[in-house]
Design a protein around this motif. Sequence first.
Motif, mmCIF file in Angstrom:
data_model
loop_
_atom_site.group_PDB
_atom_site.id
_atom_site.type_symbol
_atom_site.label_atom_id
_atom_site.label_comp_id
_atom_site.label_asym_id
_atom_site.label_seq_id
_atom_site.Cartn_x
_atom_site.Cartn_y
_atom_site.Cartn_z
ATOM 1 N N SER A 1 0.825 -1.205 0.000
ATOM 2 C CA SER A 1 0.000 0.000 0.000
ATOM 3 C C SER A 1 0.858 1.253 0.000
ATOM 4 O O SER A 1 0.504 2.266 -0.628
ATOM 5 C CB SER A 1 -0.951 0.006 1.203
ATOM 6 O OG SER A 1 -0.211 0.001 2.416
ATOM 7 N N ASP A 2 2.022 1.203 0.689
ATOM 8 C CA ASP A 2 2.933 2.356 0.694
ATOM 9 C C ASP A 2 3.520 2.567 -0.707
ATOM 10 O O ASP A 2 3.642 3.710 -1.172
ATOM 11 C CB ASP A 2 4.062 2.133 1.708
ATOM 12 C CG ASP A 2 3.539 1.955 3.124
ATOM 13 O OD1 ASP A 2 3.115 2.965 3.708
ATOM 14 O OD2 ASP A 2 3.541 0.807 3.605
ATOM 15 N N ASP B 1 2.068 18.223 -7.374
ATOM 16 C CA ASP B 1 3.421 18.359 -6.835
ATOM 17 C C ASP B 1 3.413 18.253 -5.314
ATOM 18 O O ASP B 1 4.318 17.648 -4.713
ATOM 19 C CB ASP B 1 4.023 19.703 -7.263
ATOM 20 C CG ASP B 1 4.373 19.738 -8.746
ATOM 21 O OD1 ASP B 1 4.430 18.655 -9.364
ATOM 22 O OD2 ASP B 1 4.581 20.843 -9.283
ATOM 23 N N SER B 2 2.396 18.853 -4.713
ATOM 24 C CA SER B 2 2.290 18.792 -3.250
ATOM 25 C C SER B 2 2.054 17.361 -2.775
ATOM 26 O O SER B 2 2.674 16.901 -1.802
ATOM 27 C CB SER B 2 1.156 19.707 -2.779
ATOM 28 O OG SER B 2 0.969 19.600 -1.384
ATOM 29 N N GLU B 3 1.174 16.640 -3.469
ATOM 30 C CA GLU B 3 0.890 15.259 -3.087
ATOM 31 C C GLU B 3 2.115 14.366 -3.308
ATOM 32 O O GLU B 3 2.386 13.457 -2.503
ATOM 33 C CB GLU B 3 -0.300 14.738 -3.891
ATOM 34 C CG GLU B 3 -1.621 15.383 -3.485
ATOM 35 C CD GLU B 3 -2.799 14.861 -4.298
ATOM 36 O OE1 GLU B 3 -2.553 14.051 -5.230
ATOM 37 O OE2 GLU B 3 -3.937 15.250 -4.007
ATOM 38 N N LEU B 4 2.861 14.628 -4.367
ATOM 39 C CA LEU B 4 4.074 13.842 -4.604
ATOM 40 C C LEU B 4 5.113 14.109 -3.529
ATOM 41 O O LEU B 4 5.743 13.171 -3.023
ATOM 42 C CB LEU B 4 4.648 14.171 -5.991
ATOM 43 C CG LEU B 4 5.967 13.477 -6.341
ATOM 44 C CD1 LEU B 4 5.830 11.959 -6.245
ATOM 45 C CD2 LEU B 4 6.461 13.897 -7.725
ATOM 46 N N GLU B 5 5.264 15.367 -3.173
ATOM 47 C CA GLU B 5 6.230 15.703 -2.116
ATOM 48 C C GLU B 5 5.839 15.033 -0.804
ATOM 49 O O GLU B 5 6.704 14.512 -0.070
ATOM 50 C CB GLU B 5 6.307 17.221 -1.959
ATOM 51 C CG GLU B 5 7.283 17.695 -0.897
ATOM 52 C CD GLU B 5 8.708 17.252 -1.160
ATOM 53 O OE1 GLU B 5 9.459 17.054 -0.175
ATOM 54 O OE2 GLU B 5 9.076 17.081 -2.343
ATOM 55 N N LYS B 6 4.565 15.018 -0.513
ATOM 56 C CA LYS B 6 4.091 14.357 0.710
ATOM 57 C C LYS B 6 4.376 12.862 0.666
ATOM 58 O O LYS B 6 4.824 12.259 1.663
ATOM 59 C CB LYS B 6 2.595 14.603 0.886
ATOM 60 C CG LYS B 6 2.023 14.011 2.172
ATOM 61 C CD LYS B 6 0.533 14.321 2.289
ATOM 62 C CE LYS B 6 -0.051 13.702 3.569
ATOM 63 N NZ LYS B 6 -1.506 13.978 3.703
ATOM 64 N N ALA B 7 4.141 12.237 -0.505
ATOM 65 C CA ALA B 7 4.400 10.799 -0.649
ATOM 66 C C ALA B 7 5.885 10.497 -0.507
ATOM 67 O O ALA B 7 6.273 9.484 0.095
ATOM 68 C CB ALA B 7 3.879 10.320 -1.998
ATOM 69 N N LEU B 8 6.720 11.365 -1.042
ATOM 70 C CA LEU B 8 8.169 11.180 -0.918
ATOM 71 C C LEU B 8 8.601 11.278 0.547
ATOM 72 O O LEU B 8 9.432 10.486 1.028
ATOM 73 C CB LEU B 8 8.910 12.221 -1.765
ATOM 74 C CG LEU B 8 8.727 12.137 -3.281
ATOM 75 C CD1 LEU B 8 9.376 13.342 -3.960
ATOM 76 C CD2 LEU B 8 9.317 10.847 -3.844
ATOM 77 N N GLN B 9 8.057 12.250 1.255
ATOM 78 C CA GLN B 9 8.387 12.416 2.669
ATOM 79 C C GLN B 9 7.897 11.227 3.500
ATOM 80 O O GLN B 9 8.609 10.748 4.404
ATOM 81 C CB GLN B 9 7.783 13.718 3.194
ATOM 82 C CG GLN B 9 8.449 14.970 2.649
ATOM 83 C CD GLN B 9 7.752 16.237 3.104
ATOM 84 O OE1 GLN B 9 6.723 16.189 3.774
ATOM 85 N NE2 GLN B 9 8.323 17.385 2.744
ATOM 86 N N ASN B 10 6.686 10.731 3.177
ATOM 87 C CA ASN B 10 6.157 9.560 3.902
ATOM 88 C C ASN B 10 7.071 8.350 3.707
ATOM 89 O O ASN B 10 7.332 7.592 4.657
ATOM 90 C CB ASN B 10 4.743 9.236 3.422
ATOM 91 C CG ASN B 10 3.729 10.262 3.887
ATOM 92 O OD1 ASN B 10 3.985 11.026 4.827
ATOM 93 N ND2 ASN B 10 2.579 10.295 3.230
ATOM 94 N N TRP B 11 7.537 8.162 2.483
ATOM 95 C CA TRP B 11 8.427 7.023 2.229
ATOM 96 C C TRP B 11 9.760 7.191 2.959
ATOM 97 O O TRP B 11 10.301 6.229 3.506
ATOM 98 C CB TRP B 11 8.668 6.871 0.734
ATOM 99 C CG TRP B 11 9.425 5.618 0.396
ATOM 100 C CD1 TRP B 11 10.769 5.472 0.283
ATOM 101 C CD2 TRP B 11 8.870 4.321 0.182
ATOM 102 N NE1 TRP B 11 11.095 4.186 -0.001
ATOM 103 C CE2 TRP B 11 9.946 3.445 -0.070
ATOM 104 C CE3 TRP B 11 7.566 3.819 0.178
ATOM 105 C CZ2 TRP B 11 9.773 2.092 -0.326
ATOM 106 C CZ3 TRP B 11 7.388 2.460 -0.085
ATOM 107 C CH2 TRP B 11 8.476 1.609 -0.324
#
Length: 259
Positions: free
Chosen positions: A39-40, A239-249
């Motif tokens: 899921s991640d 871009d904001s959602e991608l940055e958030k996903a990158l930070q979560n990972w």
Amino acid sequence: MDAVQIATVIVVGLALWALRKRYRFPGGWAFAFSLRYESDREALASARNKARDVSRRAAQAESAALAALASAQDAYERRLRQVEQQLARLRSPGAGARLDGLGELVLFKHILVVTSGAKTRSIELAGLDVRFDTGRTNHSIYLTDVTGRVFRAKYPHVLPAMDDQQRFDEDAVRDFAVAIQNAVADENSFRARIPHQLTQAEAELEEARADTHTQEAARKQLTLVRQRNRQDPSRKVADSELEKALQNWETLTGRRPPK
């Protein structure tokens, strides 16, 4: 391809796939392949795809605007070249197409070329006076140019029995003289029209140079597309959602993945 080669290709392909996945989802084999983190991985992949789709649409819009500008510029340059070539033809028409030839004379659309021995010269058709005459041994075409200078082209019709020089039929020489006269008439008419045609072509060239409206409109559209792409709210969200996903990972694995 034998079984060993096929197996090798499959193994190499799987290895490259695994390495790419490890690169896209860094932090260890478990994070890249374990069902526990599926899921991640999906969340990161979804954010990447969304950002990539927005970027692709923006790039396509800008590419179309750039193509429209290039097309407008090409059309502008093409029209200029066409008018400039027309002007050049009017100012210096050259010899033109070959129309006919007999003996030492070759008739072109705008000039008559004379070859006498090793020498070649041109006579302009404009204002040329052409006269046929026949004599005891030669038919003749007399050419008087605008300066008053006269050239005589000879066409033998009576030769000694042992002479292998070409003999010319009177009708053929007369017909050729008529062809020259008609070409002169056409050239005189052409020359009479040149001043008016030059004026028209020069005016058309000025108009063509000034006609930049299509280019300007295409350039404005390109600026508008670029501005719209920069201010596109969906791009900012992606871009904001991608940055958030990158930070979560990165929080999950300690490694920041590539975009």
